[in-house]
Every structure is written in C-alpha cells, then in structure tokens.
Design a protein around this motif. Sequence first.
Motif, PDB file in Angstrom:
ATOM      1  N   GLN A  46       0.825  -1.203   0.000  1.00 21.61           N
ATOM      2  CA  GLN A  46       0.000   0.000   0.000  1.00 21.61           C
ATOM      3  C   GLN A  46       0.863   1.258   0.000  1.00 21.61           C
ATOM      4  OE1 GLN A  46      -3.389  -0.014  -0.304  1.00 21.61           O
ATOM      5  NE2 GLN A  46      -3.120   2.184  -0.627  1.00 21.61           N
ATOM      6  N   ALA A  47       1.950   1.230   0.774  1.00 20.49           N
ATOM      7  CA  ALA A  47       2.870   2.371   0.785  1.00 20.49           C
ATOM      8  C   ALA A  47       3.508   2.570  -0.581  1.00 20.49           C
ATOM      9  CB  ALA A  47       3.943   2.160   1.855  1.00 20.49           C
ATOM     10  N   ARG A  48       3.807   1.477  -1.245  1.00 21.26           N
ATOM     11  CA  ARG A  48       4.377   1.564  -2.592  1.00 21.26           C
ATOM     12  C   ARG A  48       3.369   2.157  -3.567  1.00 21.26           C
ATOM     13  NH1 ARG A  48       4.539  -3.925  -5.260  1.00 21.26           N
ATOM     14  NH2 ARG A  48       2.426  -3.237  -5.710  1.00 21.26           N
ATOM     15  N   ASN A  49       2.107   1.743  -3.456  1.00 19.48           N
ATOM     16  CA  ASN A  49       1.074   2.251  -4.362  1.00 19.48           C
ATOM     17  C   ASN A  49       0.760   3.725  -4.111  1.00 19.48           C
ATOM     18  OD1 ASN A  49       0.872  -0.296  -5.499  1.00 19.48           O
ATOM     19  ND2 ASN A  49      -0.828  -0.919  -4.181  1.00 19.48           N
ATOM     20  N   ASP A  50       0.884   4.159  -2.857  1.00 21.56           N
ATOM     21  CA  ASP A  50       0.565   5.553  -2.516  1.00 21.56           C
ATOM     22  C   ASP A  50       1.694   6.517  -2.857  1.00 21.56           C
ATOM     23  OD1 ASP A  50      -1.862   4.681  -1.571  1.00 21.56           O
ATOM     24  OD2 ASP A  50      -1.237   4.625   0.541  1.00 21.56           O
ATOM     25  N   PHE A  51       2.879   5.975  -3.087  1.00 23.65           N
ATOM     26  CA  PHE A  51       4.013   6.848  -3.374  1.00 23.65           C
ATOM     27  C   PHE A  51       3.922   7.340  -4.809  1.00 23.65           C
ATOM     28  CE2 PHE A  51       8.485   7.726  -4.433  1.00 23.65           C
ATOM     29  CZ  PHE A  51       8.796   8.581  -3.386  1.00 23.65           C
ATOM     30  N   THR A  52       3.967   8.639  -5.001  1.00 26.61           N
ATOM     31  CA  THR A  52       3.743   9.226  -6.331  1.00 26.61           C
ATOM     32  C   THR A  52       5.031   9.673  -7.017  1.00 26.61           C
ATOM     33  OG1 THR A  52       3.344  11.383  -5.281  1.00 26.61           O
ATOM     34  CG2 THR A  52       1.419   9.984  -5.723  1.00 26.61           C
ATOM     35  N   GLY A  53       6.149   9.584  -6.348  1.00 21.62           N
ATOM     36  CA  GLY A  53       7.398  10.020  -6.967  1.00 21.62           C
ATOM     37  C   GLY A  53       7.985   8.976  -7.898  1.00 21.62           C
ATOM     38  N   PHE A  54       9.091   9.325  -8.527  1.00 21.70           N
ATOM     39  CA  PHE A  54       9.823   8.425  -9.427  1.00 21.70           C
ATOM     40  C   PHE A  54       8.912   7.868 -10.526  1.00 21.70           C
ATOM     41  CE2 PHE A  54      11.930   7.922  -5.246  1.00 21.70           C
ATOM     42  CZ  PHE A  54      13.159   8.463  -5.576  1.00 21.70           C
ATOM     43  N   SER A  55       8.430   8.736 -11.369  1.00 24.20           N
ATOM     44  CA  SER A  55       7.587   8.300 -12.479  1.00 24.20           C
ATOM     45  C   SER A  55       8.108   8.903 -13.776  1.00 24.20           C
ATOM     46  CB  SER A  55       6.126   8.709 -12.256  1.00 24.20           C
ATOM     47  OG  SER A  55       6.011  10.113 -12.177  1.00 24.20           O
ATOM     48  N   ILE A  56       7.802   8.227 -14.862  1.00 28.19           N
ATOM     49  CA  ILE A  56       8.165   8.719 -16.190  1.00 28.19           C
ATOM     50  C   ILE A  56       6.917   8.697 -17.065  1.00 28.19           C
ATOM     51  CG2 ILE A  56      10.569   7.967 -16.036  1.00 28.19           C
ATOM     52  CD1 ILE A  56       9.837   5.559 -17.716  1.00 28.19           C
ATOM     53  N   LEU A  65       7.884   4.275 -11.357  1.00 24.68           N
ATOM     54  CA  LEU A  65       9.062   3.408 -11.312  1.00 24.68           C
ATOM     55  C   LEU A  65       9.189   2.694  -9.968  1.00 24.68           C
ATOM     56  CD1 LEU A  65      11.713   5.738 -13.017  1.00 24.68           C
ATOM     57  CD2 LEU A  65      10.383   3.901 -14.064  1.00 24.68           C
ATOM     58  N   VAL A  66       8.234   2.954  -9.072  1.00 25.97           N
ATOM     59  CA  VAL A  66       8.290   2.344  -7.745  1.00 25.97           C
ATOM     60  C   VAL A  66       8.262   0.820  -7.800  1.00 25.97           C
ATOM     61  CG1 VAL A  66       7.113   2.185  -5.508  1.00 25.97           C
ATOM     62  CG2 VAL A  66       7.343   4.389  -6.643  1.00 25.97           C
ATOM     63  N   PRO A  67       7.450   0.179  -8.681  1.00 26.07           N
ATOM     64  CA  PRO A  67       7.510  -1.291  -8.751  1.00 26.07           C
ATOM     65  C   PRO A  67       8.896  -1.833  -9.071  1.00 26.07           C
ATOM     66  CG  PRO A  67       5.537  -0.506  -9.838  1.00 26.07           C
ATOM     67  CD  PRO A  67       6.346   0.711  -9.515  1.00 26.07           C
ATOM     68  N   GLY A 279       9.339  -5.840 -12.367  1.00 28.86           N
ATOM     69  CA  GLY A 279       9.057  -4.459 -12.007  1.00 28.86           C
ATOM     70  C   GLY A 279       8.585  -3.638 -13.192  1.00 28.86           C
ATOM     71  N   THR A 280       9.154  -3.895 -14.371  1.00 28.27           N
ATOM     72  CA  THR A 280       8.744  -3.170 -15.580  1.00 28.27           C
ATOM     73  C   THR A 280       7.305  -3.513 -15.954  1.00 28.27           C
ATOM     74  OG1 THR A 280      11.037  -3.170 -16.378  1.00 28.27           O
ATOM     75  CG2 THR A 280       9.296  -2.735 -17.987  1.00 28.27           C
ATOM     76  N   ILE A 281       6.991  -4.799 -15.931  1.00 32.42           N
ATOM     77  CA  ILE A 281       5.606  -5.210 -16.223  1.00 32.42           C
ATOM     78  C   ILE A 281       4.665  -4.649 -15.154  1.00 32.42           C
ATOM     79  CG2 ILE A 281       4.045  -7.182 -16.440  1.00 32.42           C
ATOM     80  CD1 ILE A 281       6.379  -8.786 -17.554  1.00 32.42           C
ATOM     81  N   GLY A 282       5.123  -4.642 -13.905  1.00 33.78           N
ATOM     82  CA  GLY A 282       4.313  -4.105 -12.821  1.00 33.78           C
ATOM     83  C   GLY A 282       4.040  -2.617 -12.947  1.00 33.78           C
ATOM     84  N   ALA A 283       4.929  -1.903 -13.633  1.00 30.66           N
ATOM     85  CA  ALA A 283       4.695  -0.481 -13.848  1.00 30.66           C
ATOM     86  C   ALA A 283       3.475  -0.254 -14.740  1.00 30.66           C
ATOM     87  CB  ALA A 283       5.934   0.163 -14.472  1.00 30.66           C
ATOM     88  N   PHE A 284       3.185  -1.217 -15.620  1.00 29.30           N
ATOM     89  CA  PHE A 284       2.023  -1.119 -16.509  1.00 29.30           C
ATOM     90  C   PHE A 284       0.803  -1.836 -15.934  1.00 29.30           C
ATOM     91  CE2 PHE A 284       5.679  -0.405 -19.190  1.00 29.30           C
ATOM     92  CZ  PHE A 284       5.271   0.587 -20.067  1.00 29.30           C
ATOM     93  N   ILE A 285       1.046  -2.955 -15.218  1.00 27.48           N
ATOM     94  CA  ILE A 285      -0.057  -3.717 -14.613  1.00 27.48           C
ATOM     95  C   ILE A 285       0.310  -3.968 -13.151  1.00 27.48           C
ATOM     96  CG2 ILE A 285      -1.590  -5.709 -14.861  1.00 27.48           C
ATOM     97  CD1 ILE A 285      -0.578  -6.117 -17.647  1.00 27.48           C
ATOM     98  N   PRO A 286       0.195  -2.979 -12.287  1.00 26.78           N
ATOM     99  CA  PRO A 286       0.588  -3.158 -10.880  1.00 26.78           C
ATOM    100  C   PRO A 286      -0.264  -4.184 -10.139  1.00 26.78           C
ATOM    101  CG  PRO A 286      -0.555  -1.064 -11.197  1.00 26.78           C
ATOM    102  CD  PRO A 286      -0.289  -1.615 -12.559  1.00 26.78           C
ATOM    103  N   GLU A 287      -1.472  -4.468 -10.638  1.00 31.17           N
ATOM    104  CA  GLU A 287      -2.347  -5.442  -9.975  1.00 31.17           C
ATOM    105  C   GLU A 287      -1.780  -6.851 -10.021  1.00 31.17           C
ATOM    106  OE1 GLU A 287      -4.769  -1.991 -11.332  1.00 31.17           O
ATOM    107  OE2 GLU A 287      -3.278  -3.312 -12.248  1.00 31.17           O
ATOM    108  N   ALA A 288      -0.831  -7.108 -10.928  1.00 30.24           N
ATOM    109  CA  ALA A 288      -0.262  -8.452 -11.054  1.00 30.24           C
ATOM    110  C   ALA A 288       0.849  -8.713 -10.045  1.00 30.24           C
ATOM    111  CB  ALA A 288       0.274  -8.668 -12.466  1.00 30.24           C
TER     112      ALA A 288
END
Length: 344
Positions: A46-56, A65-67, A279-288
């Motif tokens: 949940q903390a990872r999902n709520d973090f909004t930094g490190f994005s492209i 990029l958090v995943p 982590g790369t796939i998770g950036a597009f489909i974090p539910e997986a």
Amino acid sequence: MSETPREGTRSILLDIGVHILLAVIMGIVVAIAANYFVSFAEIAIQARNDFTGFSITIAGVDRSLVPIIGMLLAACLVILVRRIFGITKWSGPADSIFAAQQTKERLDVRLGIGSTLAALINASGGASVGQYGPLVHFGATVSEIIVRFSRIELDRDIFIACGVAAAISAGFNAPIAGILFAHEAILRRFSVGAIAPISVAAIVASAFNQRFFSADLSYAVPPVSNQLIELLPLLILSAIVCSIVAVIYMYAIRKTQSLGGNSKYTFNQLLFFSAVVCGTIGAFIPEALGLGLNEINQIINQEFSLAFLFALLAAKILLTALCLGLGFYGGVFGPALFVGAATG
C-alpha cells in the motif's frame, strides 16, 4: 522397581498436559506470525502504491518506477539474507514433509527462518509469490525449535504436524482444514495420539486469530441466485478451461526453473533480471504484483473489464514463473488462487 499404576497414570496425564501446553503455545506463535506476515506485506504494498514520486511519461501516460525500485530492493535484501543465513537452497513445505517422514535428517531451523524472512521480503517488495507455503514451513520450523530445545521427549513428526495445522488454520481461518491437512499431507496417517495436540494447535490458532486479529474471510464471494442445474454446462466447460490454464501455470514455473538452473548466469544475475522484468511489467499492470488478496476480491466482484482480465491473467502467470523460477522464494498456492479467479 516398577512404577505403580497410580504413578503410571500420573506420568501419562503429565505427558498429555505438556503436549497440550506446547500445542497451545505453538498455535499462538504461528497465528501471530501469519497475521503479521500478511499485514506487513500489505502495508508495504500500500505504501508503494501511494508513493507518487519516481515516475516517467510513456505515450502520454505517467508510469511509476516504484515497482521496479521495490523489486530491486527486495532482490538486494534477499541476497543479504542468503549470505547471513548461509542459504544455498530455499527451504519449504516439501522439507517439512520430509522431516516428518524420517528421523535421520532434522529440519534445519536456520534455513527455515531465513526462507520465511526472504518470503516476507519478496511479498513486501511486490514479487508475485504466495504466503501460504512459507507460513506452513514456518509452523514446522517453530515446532522443530520446540522439540529441539525441550527437555522432555516429544514426537517430532506430530509436533511438525501441529505447526503446519496451526499455520493453515491461521492463514485461512479454517481449523478443520488445518487438522485434515496435517494428517493427510504431513503425517500421511490418522493417529489417535496425534489428534489431540494437532486439534489444539489448530483451534488455538484460529481462536487467537479471531480474538486479537481480523477474522474476516479472505475472499468475499457474493451470493449466486442461479440454480445449480442452470450453471452445470458452464461449470463443466469452466473445469476444462481451468485445468488447461493450471497446466500452463505449472509448466511455466517448472520450465523457468529448469532454464534458470541450466543457464550460465549466477543466482544474483538471474534474480536481478527477474526483478527488472517483473518491475517493468508491474509499472504497466501493478495489480499483477504482490500477494493479490485485494485483487482476487476485485475479480470476484467483477471490477475489471474482460480485456484487462486477459492481460492480468497472462501477466500473473508470467510474473509468478519469473519470480519463483529465477530466485524469489515464496508460495505457489496464492498466485494459483489469483490465476483461478481470473480464469473463472
């Protein structure tokens, strides 16, 4: 001098009392570990999902990029755990069964604790692994500790089964399932002398879980208004489809493990490769990513579109195969529940 009948009865009652007391302790310890394992992993996710930094921005959409960072951090911590505990091969439920079926090789407590810790790190970092296998083995490890450091003679196989029963009971809020699993999978027999301590460990774990933690069911299945006879043709078709998907799921994991074991790359290289890809796939489909407990409930309640379900199913199988096949330790059953729910 031979002991009198009264002394013999007193000895038997004392032996039973000690076994029951240790079973109670085991049930409490395993219940606490099971709940905090899942809670810690969910808080981290949940903390990872709520973090909004490190994005492209990719194609006009912001991708976090958090995943990737979470998976890489988990990989680093797993390597550290392996070095600290001297682990060359993860220890799991199969080792618990083996330890209960013979007396020559005892369960390695160091490997059991280290493997459980690694599973917690992996689940918290977002790896597509389950929690039930590590918790089952942790229950067996706790029982091994009790047997090893106890000054009285205890049956190792029975107490390993007690730890496993407590883990199943706490993980699923199902003491009867824990009792049956311990007899069927661990002991592989029904023993009169084992029924009492195993039942106590499972019931205490479930009762402690309900008293001090959330006793809600993991999966909220809505009521079905259709008659069973109306659903029968669809259920038959679903059984065939689910069987095919299950075979694909198991084949993907075993094939990835085979490829990783026969490759020229080191464990660390394979682990970081898996972390980056997942982590790369998770950036597009974090539910997986992760344990997938909330996502299974979302699938059951039809909160995803059909197209997204297909993508989620394929991603979950791929991520689980990469994680379990290339170094991340965890359970197989949890992701299998996710795959089954998405297929259904």
